[in-house]
Scaffold this motif. Structure first.
Motif, PDB file in Angstrom:
ATOM      1  N   CYS A 207      40.979  54.987   7.437  1.00 36.57           N
ATOM      2  CA  CYS A 207      40.905  55.900   6.296  1.00 36.57           C
ATOM      3  C   CYS A 207      41.309  55.223   4.987  1.00 36.57           C
ATOM      4  N   GLY A 208      42.120  54.173   5.059  1.00 35.81           N
ATOM      5  CA  GLY A 208      42.569  53.477   3.861  1.00 35.81           C
ATOM      6  C   GLY A 208      41.547  52.541   3.257  1.00 35.81           C
ATOM      7  N   VAL A 209      40.368  52.438   3.889  1.00 33.96           N
ATOM      8  CA  VAL A 209      39.342  51.492   3.440  1.00 33.96           C
ATOM      9  C   VAL A 209      38.111  52.257   2.958  1.00 33.96           C
ATOM     10  N   PRO A 210      37.612  51.950   1.740  1.00 35.69           N
ATOM     11  CA  PRO A 210      36.374  52.582   1.262  1.00 35.69           C
ATOM     12  C   PRO A 210      35.149  51.809   1.737  1.00 35.69           C
ATOM     13  N   GLY A 211      33.984  52.394   1.542  1.00 34.63           N
ATOM     14  CA  GLY A 211      32.756  51.707   1.918  1.00 34.63           C
ATOM     15  C   GLY A 211      31.541  52.571   1.661  1.00 34.63           C
ATOM     16  N   GLU A 212      30.429  52.218   2.302  1.00 33.69           N
ATOM     17  CA  GLU A 212      29.180  52.960   2.126  1.00 33.69           C
ATOM     18  C   GLU A 212      29.319  54.408   2.594  1.00 33.69           C
ATOM     19  N   HIS A 213      30.241  54.638   3.506  1.00 33.04           N
ATOM     20  CA  HIS A 213      30.455  55.972   4.079  1.00 33.04           C
ATOM     21  C   HIS A 213      31.360  56.845   3.211  1.00 33.04           C
ATOM     22  N   GLY A 214      31.889  56.285   2.131  1.00 35.98           N
ATOM     23  CA  GLY A 214      32.881  56.973   1.307  1.00 35.98           C
ATOM     24  C   GLY A 214      34.252  56.412   1.591  1.00 35.98           C
ATOM     25  N   GLY A 215      35.136  57.228   2.208  1.00 39.48           N
ATOM     26  CA  GLY A 215      36.464  56.742   2.557  1.00 39.48           C
ATOM     27  C   GLY A 215      37.422  56.759   1.383  1.00 39.48           C
ATOM     28  N   ASN A 216      38.299  55.756   1.339  1.00 37.12           N
ATOM     29  CA  ASN A 216      39.397  55.736   0.360  1.00 37.12           C
ATOM     30  C   ASN A 216      38.937  55.189  -0.994  1.00 37.12           C
TER      31      ASN A 216
ATOM     32  N   TYR B 182      27.568  63.131  -2.821  1.00 34.58           N
ATOM     33  CA  TYR B 182      26.497  62.929  -1.859  1.00 34.58           C
ATOM     34  C   TYR B 182      26.799  61.680  -1.044  1.00 34.58           C
ATOM     35  N   LEU B 183      26.780  61.820   0.286  1.00 35.09           N
ATOM     36  CA  LEU B 183      27.130  60.714   1.170  1.00 35.09           C
ATOM     37  C   LEU B 183      25.983  60.425   2.138  1.00 35.09           C
ATOM     38  N   PRO B 184      25.658  59.137   2.356  1.00 31.28           N
ATOM     39  CA  PRO B 184      24.665  58.822   3.380  1.00 31.28           C
ATOM     40  C   PRO B 184      25.214  59.175   4.762  1.00 31.28           C
ATOM     41  N   VAL B 185      24.368  59.707   5.621  1.00 30.25           N
ATOM     42  CA  VAL B 185      24.777  60.077   6.979  1.00 30.25           C
ATOM     43  C   VAL B 185      24.393  58.957   7.938  1.00 30.25           C
ATOM     44  N   PHE B 186      25.371  58.537   8.759  1.00 30.46           N
ATOM     45  CA  PHE B 186      25.142  57.429   9.694  1.00 30.46           C
ATOM     46  C   PHE B 186      25.164  57.853  11.150  1.00 30.46           C
ATOM     47  N   VAL B 187      25.779  59.006  11.455  1.00 30.74           N
ATOM     48  CA  VAL B 187      25.866  59.466  12.838  1.00 30.74           C
ATOM     49  C   VAL B 187      25.503  60.948  12.892  1.00 30.74           C
TER      50      VAL B 187
ATOM     51  N   PRO C 149      27.634  56.104  -1.812  1.00 32.28           N
ATOM     52  CA  PRO C 149      27.992  57.424  -2.340  1.00 32.28           C
ATOM     53  C   PRO C 149      27.482  57.630  -3.766  1.00 32.28           C
ATOM     54  N   PHE C 150      27.142  58.875  -4.046  1.00 29.99           N
ATOM     55  CA  PHE C 150      26.663  59.278  -5.368  1.00 29.99           C
ATOM     56  C   PHE C 150      27.374  60.560  -5.754  1.00 29.99           C
ATOM     57  N   LEU C 151      27.769  60.671  -7.019  1.00 28.23           N
ATOM     58  CA  LEU C 151      28.560  61.807  -7.476  1.00 28.23           C
ATOM     59  C   LEU C 151      27.960  62.378  -8.754  1.00 28.23           C
ATOM     60  N   GLU C 152      28.063  63.683  -8.905  1.00 30.94           N
ATOM     61  CA  GLU C 152      27.715  64.287 -10.191  1.00 30.94           C
ATOM     62  C   GLU C 152      28.747  65.345 -10.546  1.00 30.94           C
ATOM     63  N   ASP C 153      28.984  65.489 -11.846  1.00 27.50           N
ATOM     64  CA  ASP C 153      29.793  66.595 -12.336  1.00 27.50           C
ATOM     65  C   ASP C 153      29.012  67.284 -13.455  1.00 27.50           C
ATOM     66  N   GLU C 154      29.666  68.064 -14.251  1.00 27.19           N
ATOM     67  CA  GLU C 154      28.963  68.857 -15.268  1.00 27.19           C
ATOM     68  C   GLU C 154      28.251  67.990 -16.297  1.00 27.19           C
ATOM     69  N   THR C 155      28.798  66.805 -16.573  1.00 31.69           N
ATOM     70  CA  THR C 155      28.259  66.005 -17.676  1.00 31.69           C
ATOM     71  C   THR C 155      27.655  64.670 -17.273  1.00 31.69           C
ATOM     72  N   HIS C 156      28.004  64.129 -16.105  1.00 29.11           N
ATOM     73  CA  HIS C 156      27.611  62.765 -15.758  1.00 29.11           C
ATOM     74  C   HIS C 156      27.096  62.639 -14.323  1.00 29.11           C
ATOM     75  N   TYR C 157      26.313  61.574 -14.116  1.00 32.62           N
ATOM     76  CA  TYR C 157      25.996  61.058 -12.795  1.00 32.62           C
ATOM     77  C   TYR C 157      26.829  59.788 -12.581  1.00 32.62           C
TER      78      TYR C 157
ATOM     79  N   VAL D   9      31.037  46.331  -9.047  1.00 30.64           N
ATOM     80  CA  VAL D   9      30.461  46.733 -10.334  1.00 30.64           C
ATOM     81  C   VAL D   9      28.951  46.510 -10.331  1.00 30.64           C
ATOM     82  N   LYS D  10      28.536  45.360  -9.821  1.00 33.08           N
ATOM     83  CA  LYS D  10      27.105  45.015  -9.805  1.00 33.08           C
ATOM     84  C   LYS D  10      26.306  45.984  -8.935  1.00 33.08           C
ATOM     85  N   ILE D  11      26.833  46.283  -7.738  1.00 32.74           N
ATOM     86  CA  ILE D  11      26.114  47.169  -6.822  1.00 32.74           C
ATOM     87  C   ILE D  11      25.999  48.583  -7.406  1.00 32.74           C
ATOM     88  N   SER D  12      27.093  49.071  -7.985  1.00 32.20           N
ATOM     89  CA  SER D  12      27.042  50.412  -8.568  1.00 32.20           C
ATOM     90  C   SER D  12      26.074  50.453  -9.754  1.00 32.20           C
ATOM     91  N   THR D  13      26.028  49.377 -10.527  1.00 35.76           N
ATOM     92  CA  THR D  13      25.094  49.312 -11.659  1.00 35.76           C
ATOM     93  C   THR D  13      23.651  49.256 -11.182  1.00 35.76           C
TER      94      THR D  13
END
Length: 297
Positions: free
Chosen positions: A145-154, A167-172, A217-225, A238-242
């Motif tokens: 749980c302490g590690v983030p990744g493609e699945h979300g996490g920490n 929004y999270l990709p589903v793997f299982v 993971p992808f996130l949206e709120d009232e003003t931003h993606y 930074v590069k991957i998110s960009t």
């Protein structure tokens, strides 16, 4: 509303965890959570060394969502976050960006009253509750749980708060969503390893999306993606998110590679979520009004 008690704690996000609850797509569920220390800290005189570090960063869950299958996307609407009336912080030798200069560990318990954190006698801070750990079961082996990744996490992303949608990709099969590590307050970077750590309750609506796919993971709120990525190298995160935002911009609006890149260079922002976990997390933020203007033209 259906609820998962904090007694259903997991310490890794993987396919082998037994679901605490099964629901249909579109259901609303409350996750009751421990703080990141699993409620082991009761006063400021405790020793950090006496904590059971195998119980750090518990998440509540997992939640099985019917008809969620690998390749789908799990939409998680954060309806509300209610936090406990006190939070915990810690300074730990060797931990965080300043850890090499921390010679003595220290615990700080901070009262929270009327949405104000009483940081000290001289300083009160308004709380902005957010979720530190939120993720689905990882693709292959379980991930702590302490590690983030493609699945979300920490991810320790302060933008994951009430009113936002993750929004999270589903793997299982079933996705297996877990939530924990709430923060009453956290700064970008979380440079001392802890934010203002609290227990609480998170209400969400979960929906299976089958019409598009995600790799991160992808996130949206009232003003931003926001596009989110984690990597052992912060620049790569930074590069991957960009790159993810760049691709989405081209796909949704039809503008060229170069034009999309130039637009991101003037209209968006690279932002840091945290720099203290085994993988570091970055997000790219782009105002929704940019998309809206291009879609209307």
């Amino acid at each position: 509303m259906l609820q998962i008690s904090k007694c259903h704690s997991v310490f890794a996000l993987g396919a082998y965890e037994t679901p605490a609850l099964k629901v249909s797509s579109g259901s609303e569920v409350i996750f009751e959570t421990h703080d990141c220390f699993q409620s082991q800290i009761h006063n400021e005189h405790q020793s950090i060394d006496q904590l059971d570090w195998n119980r750090i960063n518990p998440a509540t869950g997992p939640l099985y969502i019917e008809n969620a299958k690998p390749g789908h996307v799990l939409k998680v609407e954060i309806l509300s976050i209610t936090i406990d009336q006190q939070g915990v912080m810690a300074a730990i030798p060797g931990a965080g960006l300043l850890g090499d200069s921390v010679t003595t560990s220290e615990i700080k318990i901070i009262p929270i009253k009327n949405n104000i954190a009483q940081f000290s006698e001289k300083l009160n801070l308004p709380v902005t509750p957010s979720i530190g750990v939120i993720g689905v079961a990882a693709k292959n082996e379980p991930v702590a749980c302490g590690v983030p990744g493609e699945h979300g996490g920490n991810m320790d992303n302060k933008k994951i708060r009430a009113g936002s949608t993750l929004y999270l990709p589903v793997f299982v099969e079933g996705a297996l969503l877990s939530i924990g590590d709430l923060h009453a307050l956290i700064g970008d970077g979380e440079i001392m390893v802890s934010g203002l750590e609290v227990g609480g309750r998170v209400s969400v609506r979960v929906t299976v999306e089958e019409t598009f796919s995600l790799t991160h993971p992808f996130l949206e709120d009232e003003t931003h993606y926001y596009t989110i990525a984690s990597h052992k190298d912060l620049l790569q995160a930074v590069k991957i998110s960009t790159e993810s935002m760049h691709q989405m911009l081209m796909t949704r609006t039809g503008i060229s590679f170069n034009e999309a890149g130039m637009l991101l260079s003037v209209a968006g922002n690279t932002e840091i979520c945290q720099v203290v976990d085994p993988l570091l997390t970055a997000r790219y933020a782009l105002p929704k009004k940019v998309f809206q203007s291009l879609m209307e033209s």
